[in-house]
Write a protein that holds these residues in place. Structure first.
Motif, short mmCIF file in Angstrom:
data_model
loop_
_atom_site.label_atom_id
_atom_site.label_comp_id
_atom_site.label_asym_id
_atom_site.label_seq_id
_atom_site.Cartn_x
_atom_site.Cartn_y
_atom_site.Cartn_z
N VAL A 204 0.82 -1.21 0.00
CA VAL A 204 0.00 0.00 0.00
C VAL A 204 0.86 1.27 0.00
N GLU A 205 2.02 1.22 0.65
CA GLU A 205 2.89 2.39 0.68
C GLU A 205 3.63 2.60 -0.63
N ARG A 206 3.75 1.55 -1.42
CA ARG A 206 4.51 1.63 -2.67
C ARG A 206 3.65 2.06 -3.85
N ILE A 207 2.36 2.08 -3.68
CA ILE A 207 1.47 2.39 -4.79
C ILE A 207 1.37 3.90 -4.95
N SER A 208 1.71 4.38 -6.14
CA SER A 208 1.59 5.80 -6.43
C SER A 208 0.18 6.10 -6.91
N VAL A 209 -0.36 7.20 -6.42
CA VAL A 209 -1.70 7.58 -6.87
C VAL A 209 -1.60 8.29 -8.21
N SER A 210 -2.63 8.17 -9.00
CA SER A 210 -2.64 8.76 -10.33
C SER A 210 -2.89 10.27 -10.26
N ARG A 211 -2.64 10.92 -11.36
CA ARG A 211 -2.94 12.35 -11.46
C ARG A 211 -4.43 12.60 -11.27
N GLU A 212 -5.23 11.71 -11.83
CA GLU A 212 -6.69 11.84 -11.71
C GLU A 212 -7.12 11.73 -10.24
N ASN B 74 -9.04 14.29 -5.43
CA ASN B 74 -8.81 14.52 -4.01
C ASN B 74 -8.74 16.02 -3.69
N GLU B 75 -8.08 16.79 -4.55
CA GLU B 75 -8.02 18.24 -4.36
C GLU B 75 -9.41 18.87 -4.43
N GLU B 76 -10.21 18.43 -5.39
CA GLU B 76 -11.58 18.93 -5.51
C GLU B 76 -12.40 18.56 -4.29
N PHE B 77 -12.22 17.33 -3.82
CA PHE B 77 -12.92 16.87 -2.62
C PHE B 77 -12.58 17.76 -1.43
N GLU B 78 -11.29 18.03 -1.25
CA GLU B 78 -10.84 18.86 -0.13
C GLU B 78 -11.42 20.27 -0.20
N LYS B 79 -11.48 20.84 -1.40
CA LYS B 79 -12.05 22.18 -1.55
C LYS B 79 -13.52 22.20 -1.16
N VAL B 80 -14.26 21.22 -1.66
CA VAL B 80 -15.69 21.14 -1.34
C VAL B 80 -15.89 20.90 0.15
N TYR B 81 -15.10 19.98 0.70
CA TYR B 81 -15.19 19.66 2.13
C TYR B 81 -14.93 20.91 2.98
#
Length: 87
Positions: free
Chosen positions: A16-24, A29-36
């Protein structure tokens, strides 16, 4: 008790620590944080507590979905390996 696959997935040196998250993922996640954050600012204290509870529950759902997908992917891979060996 965690299964061996869960131990592998969650281990300190696990996958789980080795998996890189995608740009999408990062974008969503950034949009989620703004709305939150925007919603959080507009709520009273009781509503903020409920929103925080919902936030943590959604994280639990995401975590559970991740381990479930990992397990199913691992099982699928093992089936492919056994099929390849048996032919």
């Amino acid at each position: 008790m965690k299964s061996q696959l869960e131990e592998l997935y969650y281990a300190s040196e696990g996958l789980v620590e080795r998996i890189s998250v995608s740009r999408e993922y990062k974008k969503v996640n950034e949009e989620f944080e703004k709305v939150y954050e925007g919603l959080l600012e507009s709520l009273n204290e009781e509503q903020k507590k409920l929103l925080d509870e919902l936030y943590y529950l959604s994280g639990g759902l995401e975590s559970e979905a991740g381990i479930t997908h990992f397990k199913e992917g691992f099982k699928f891979c093992m089936h492919l390996i056994f099929e390849g060996i048996s032919k």
